[in-house]
Design an enzyme around this catalytic site. Structure first.
Site, mmCIF file in Angstrom:
data_model
loop_
_atom_site.group_PDB
_atom_site.id
_atom_site.type_symbol
_atom_site.label_atom_id
_atom_site.label_comp_id
_atom_site.label_asym_id
_atom_site.label_seq_id
_atom_site.Cartn_x
_atom_site.Cartn_y
_atom_site.Cartn_z
ATOM 1 N N ASP A 13 0.805 -1.225 0.000
ATOM 2 C CA ASP A 13 0.000 0.000 0.000
ATOM 3 C C ASP A 13 0.836 1.272 0.000
ATOM 4 O OD1 ASP A 13 -2.244 -1.641 0.104
ATOM 5 O OD2 ASP A 13 -2.255 -1.650 2.286
ATOM 6 N N GLU A 14 1.994 1.225 -0.617
ATOM 7 C CA GLU A 14 2.901 2.382 -0.638
ATOM 8 C C GLU A 14 2.491 3.423 -1.675
ATOM 9 O OE1 GLU A 14 3.829 -0.754 -1.247
ATOM 10 O OE2 GLU A 14 5.325 -1.425 0.201
ATOM 11 N N LYS A 16 1.921 2.102 -5.123
ATOM 12 C CA LYS A 16 2.450 1.522 -6.371
ATOM 13 C C LYS A 16 1.507 1.784 -7.540
ATOM 14 C CE LYS A 16 2.461 -2.471 -4.341
ATOM 15 N NZ LYS A 16 2.134 -2.076 -2.956
ATOM 16 N N GLY A 40 -4.572 -4.196 -3.776
ATOM 17 C CA GLY A 40 -5.537 -3.156 -4.099
ATOM 18 C C GLY A 40 -4.737 -1.933 -4.485
ATOM 19 N N HIS A 41 -4.705 -1.633 -5.755
ATOM 20 C CA HIS A 41 -3.896 -0.514 -6.236
ATOM 21 C C HIS A 41 -4.817 0.625 -6.657
ATOM 22 C CE1 HIS A 41 -0.214 -3.285 -7.169
ATOM 23 N NE2 HIS A 41 -0.655 -3.382 -5.931
ATOM 24 N N GLN A 223 1.965 -6.021 -3.207
ATOM 25 C CA GLN A 223 2.460 -6.144 -1.822
ATOM 26 C C GLN A 223 3.764 -5.353 -1.668
ATOM 27 O OE1 GLN A 223 1.371 -9.491 -3.373
ATOM 28 N NE2 GLN A 223 -0.536 -8.524 -2.827
HETATM 29 P P1 GDP Z 1 -0.692 0.374 -3.535
HETATM 30 O O1 GDP Z 1 -1.306 -0.890 -3.081
HETATM 31 O O2 GDP Z 1 0.780 0.420 -3.301
HETATM 32 O O3 GDP Z 1 -1.035 0.712 -4.951
HETATM 33 O O4 GDP Z 1 -1.318 1.527 -2.621
HETATM 34 P P2 GDP Z 1 -2.884 1.696 -2.231
HETATM 35 O O5 GDP Z 1 -3.605 2.194 -3.414
HETATM 36 O O6 GDP Z 1 -3.386 0.461 -1.587
HETATM 37 O O7 GDP Z 1 -2.777 2.762 -1.081
HETATM 38 C C1 GDP Z 1 -2.264 4.021 -1.300
HETATM 39 C C2 GDP Z 1 -3.344 5.056 -0.975
HETATM 40 O O8 GDP Z 1 -2.763 6.329 -0.888
HETATM 41 C C3 GDP Z 1 -4.417 5.185 -2.032
HETATM 42 O O9 GDP Z 1 -5.618 5.539 -1.429
HETATM 43 C C4 GDP Z 1 -3.906 6.309 -2.917
HETATM 44 O O10 GDP Z 1 -4.942 7.001 -3.593
HETATM 45 C C5 GDP Z 1 -3.271 7.195 -1.896
HETATM 46 N N1 GDP Z 1 -2.101 7.965 -2.349
HETATM 47 C C6 GDP Z 1 -1.111 7.609 -3.197
HETATM 48 N N2 GDP Z 1 -0.147 8.559 -3.244
HETATM 49 C C7 GDP Z 1 -0.555 9.530 -2.395
HETATM 50 C C8 GDP Z 1 0.027 10.769 -1.977
HETATM 51 O O11 GDP Z 1 1.118 11.157 -2.379
HETATM 52 N N3 GDP Z 1 -0.681 11.503 -1.064
HETATM 53 C C9 GDP Z 1 -1.889 11.106 -0.577
HETATM 54 N N4 GDP Z 1 -2.496 11.874 0.314
HETATM 55 N N5 GDP Z 1 -2.450 9.940 -0.951
HETATM 56 C C10 GDP Z 1 -1.797 9.159 -1.834
HETATM 57 P P1 IMO Z 2 -0.894 -4.134 -2.251
HETATM 58 O O1 IMO Z 2 -0.448 -4.681 -3.575
HETATM 59 C C1 IMO Z 2 -0.912 -4.577 2.081
HETATM 60 C C2 IMO Z 2 -1.004 -8.678 3.639
HETATM 61 C C3 IMO Z 2 -2.230 -9.125 4.393
HETATM 62 C C4 IMO Z 2 -1.595 -10.096 5.370
HETATM 63 C C5 IMO Z 2 -0.516 -10.770 4.530
HETATM 64 C C6 IMO Z 2 -0.910 -12.085 3.932
HETATM 65 O O2 IMO Z 2 -2.176 -3.406 -2.301
HETATM 66 O O3 IMO Z 2 0.203 -3.381 -1.604
HETATM 67 P P2 IMO Z 2 -2.487 -12.747 1.894
HETATM 68 O O4 IMO Z 2 -3.933 -12.486 1.650
HETATM 69 O O5 IMO Z 2 -1.587 -12.183 0.845
HETATM 70 O O6 IMO Z 2 -2.187 -14.181 2.171
HETATM 71 O O7 IMO Z 2 -2.156 -11.968 3.281
HETATM 72 O O8 IMO Z 2 -0.211 -9.847 3.494
HETATM 73 N N1 IMO Z 2 -1.249 -8.138 2.279
HETATM 74 C C7 IMO Z 2 -1.174 -6.847 1.949
HETATM 75 N N2 IMO Z 2 -0.956 -5.757 2.729
HETATM 76 N N3 IMO Z 2 -1.041 -4.442 0.738
HETATM 77 C C8 IMO Z 2 -1.231 -5.525 -0.046
HETATM 78 O O9 IMO Z 2 -1.220 -5.456 -1.392
HETATM 79 C C9 IMO Z 2 -1.348 -6.792 0.565
HETATM 80 N N4 IMO Z 2 -1.551 -8.037 0.100
HETATM 81 C C10 IMO Z 2 -1.474 -8.850 1.159
HETATM 82 O O10 IMO Z 2 -2.838 -8.050 5.052
HETATM 83 O O11 IMO Z 2 -0.943 -9.396 6.399
HETATM 84 MG MG MG Z 3 -2.866 -1.560 -1.824
#
Ligand code: GDP
Ligand code: IMO
Ligand code: MG
Length: 451
Positions: A13-14, A16, A40-41, A223
């Site tokens: 969830d960085e 990506k 979840g991207h 991840q």
């Molecule tokens: P991913 O799994 O690495 O693609 O990241 P996620 O989408 O799960 O989580 C990142 C969250 O931060 C999402 O809700 C994005 O819309 C949000 N996001 C991404 N970059 C930024 C940023 O620079 N600032 C803020 N406030 N939100 C961001």
């Molecule tokens: P993105 O791509 C954050 C975590 C789960 C759990 C562990 C194992 O959005 O960054 P799993 O269902 O893969 O067997 O769960 O990994 N996890 C994530 N945490 N972002 C994700 O994906 C994740 N995908 C799995 O919360 O701790």
């Molecule tokens: Mg995510």
């Protein structure tokens, strides 16, 4: 951008999705190389806000061929739903290709994921419940079903049903589960998988041809490094390898084809699920970060655990990925902080550790040692050039660079595609990163920021 890997540098969830969507503007192929719909991207661009789980975040560029690589595990009903949703919102998926070698997640995998978690009780992993672990386990045990199996409808149904029966027996005998719904569920999965047939292709060959034509390719990880099956906080990890090295395996190209590895890190840290998290904040500040950063899971909606940036873990991620550039996201979330803490070492039984301890029993017991830097106390969410960042924000970024020794390539200051600062680092690339790692660039700067 020849071949660039986008890899999570923390616990997922960085951002990506955001980074891949942005870089995808210049790409011709974007490949997801591992994980499944546990990912979840989030992408926010001119077409709206999207949560992608399996479809690569490059899908919004009509020139991009979006590939789900052989290293991914696919829940066919989830992919069907995602494609339908994109199409209904005007995003074409005609250029979506799925590797025939990608494995299928079936209903019994999901059931087993839940059963295993329940049996672990307090010691649970905190999985997303999407059947990821059991699907990868079957792949390794050579009992998996692959996307290519859908080409022969009669054979596919037979294969699904016979595998399901064997799994159902174990589930009912060993785990005392009610398996009566599995057959109907499998029918639904067969139908969904068959509906995807037109997308199945020899994606590794497509990629090979694209590389021969010098096309720009992005490899999108899911991840993050600390959730990596080998290099993460085992057993609190996912069941695949998010690290950059796996990008070549999961996409089907040789390791020498990878030119750049960009790690994505938040300006702080989050984690979903169980497992060690040295810089976790369980009080007010953690709550504030969760609120301002909207730190709730894209896939499961679970609140994310929040904490300060952990440079020990980030240094480790730089190392195990061979990172050549860093993308720092969500810098804007720290706008209101009076001061910001950064962990640059751990303390363990009185000893100072600067590197991530390899033993899991140690990591679970370390204490973070913090340095405190001033915050900028202003809104940077509209800033698009380094020159316009407050000095405190630049100092914070330089502190990160100096301690992880990799240049920053991109800074994100908001969820929308345009909310970013591209950093024209003179030495991005292998040479630059190696130079930094060897210490030549120690104390590196975010370059000519004009201050
Ligand atoms: P991913 O799994 O690495 O693609 O990241 P996620 O989408 O799960 O989580 C990142 C969250 O931060 C999402 O809700 C994005 O819309 C949000 N996001 C991404 N970059 C930024 C940023 O620079 N600032 C803020 N406030 N939100 C961001
Ligand atoms: P993105 O791509 C954050 C975590 C789960 C759990 C562990 C194992 O959005 O960054 P799993 O269902 O893969 O067997 O769960 O990994 N996890 C994530 N945490 N972002 C994700 O994906 C994740 N995908 C799995 O919360 O701790
Ligand atoms: Mg995510």
């Amino acid at each position: 951008m020849p071949v660039l890997v986008v890899v999570g540098a923390q616990w997922g969830d960085e951002g990506k999705g955001k980074v891949t969507d942005l870089l995808g503007e210049q790409a011709e192929m974007v490949v997801r190389y591992q994980g499944g719909n546990n990912a979840g991207h989030t992408v926010e661009n001119e077409y709206g806000k999207f949560a992608l789980h399996l479809v690569p975040s490059g899908i919004f560029n009509p020139r991009v061929v979006a590939v789900i690589g052989n290293g991914v595990v696919i829940d066919p009903t989830a992919l069907r739903a995602e494609i339908d949703e994109l199409e209904s919102r005007g995003i074409s998926t005609a250029n979506l290709k799925v590797s025939g070698k990608a494995h299928l997640i079936m209903p019994y995998h999901i059931m087993l994921d839940h059963v295993q978690e329940a049996r672990l009780g307090k010691g649970k992993i905190g999985t997303t419940g999407r059947g990821i672990g059991p699907a990868y386990a079957d792949k390794a045990a050579r009992q998996g079903l692959r996307m290519e199996d859908v080409v022969d409808p009669a054979g596919f149904r037979e294969l699904v049903m016979s595998t399901m029966k064997a799994k159902a027996e174990v589930m009912s005998r060993t785990y005392d589960q009610d398996v009566s719904s599995l057959e109907a569920e499998c029918e639904r999965y067969i139908e969904a998988a068959e509906s995807l047939r037109a997308h199945v292709d020899d994606t590794a060959l497509m990629l090979w041809k694209a590389l021969r034509e010098d096309k720009a390719v992005l490899l999108e990880g899911a991840q993050g490094t600390m959730l990596d099956l080998d290099h993460g906080t085992y057993p609190y990890v996912t069941s695949s390898n998010p690290v950059a090295g796996y990008a070549s395996v999961g996409a089907g190209i040789g390791p020498m084809e990878l030119n750049e590895v960009w790690g994505v890190t938040k300006a702080y840290t989050t984690r979903v699920g169980e497992g060690p998290f040295p810089t976790e904040l369980t009080e007010e500040t953690g709550e504030k970060i969760r609120k301002v950063g909207n730190e709730f899971g894209t896939t499961t909606g679970r609140p994310r655990r929040c904490g300060w940036l952990d440079l020990v873990a980030l240094r480790y991620a730089v190392r195990v990925n061979g990172m050549t550039g860093l993308c720092v996201t969500k810098l804007d979330v720290l706008n209101d902080m009076e001061t910001i803490k950064v962990c640059n070492a751990y303390r363990y039984r009185g000893e100072l550790l600067e590197e991530l301890p390899p033993a899991r029993s140690v990591l679970a017991q370390v204490e973070p040692v913090y340095e405190e830097v001033p915050g900028w106390k202003s809104d940077i969410s509209g800033v698009t050039s380094i020159q316009d960042l407050p000095q405190e924000a630049i100092d914070y970024l330089n502190f990160i660079i100096a301690n992880v020794r990799v240049p920053i390539s991109l800074i994100s200051v908001g969820p929308k595609r345009e909310q970013h600062i591209k950093v024209p680092y003179p030495n991005v690339g292998r040479q630059g990163a190696r130079g930094q790692q060897e210490g030549q660039g120690h104390g590196g700067q975010t370059h000519d920021h004009g201050h």
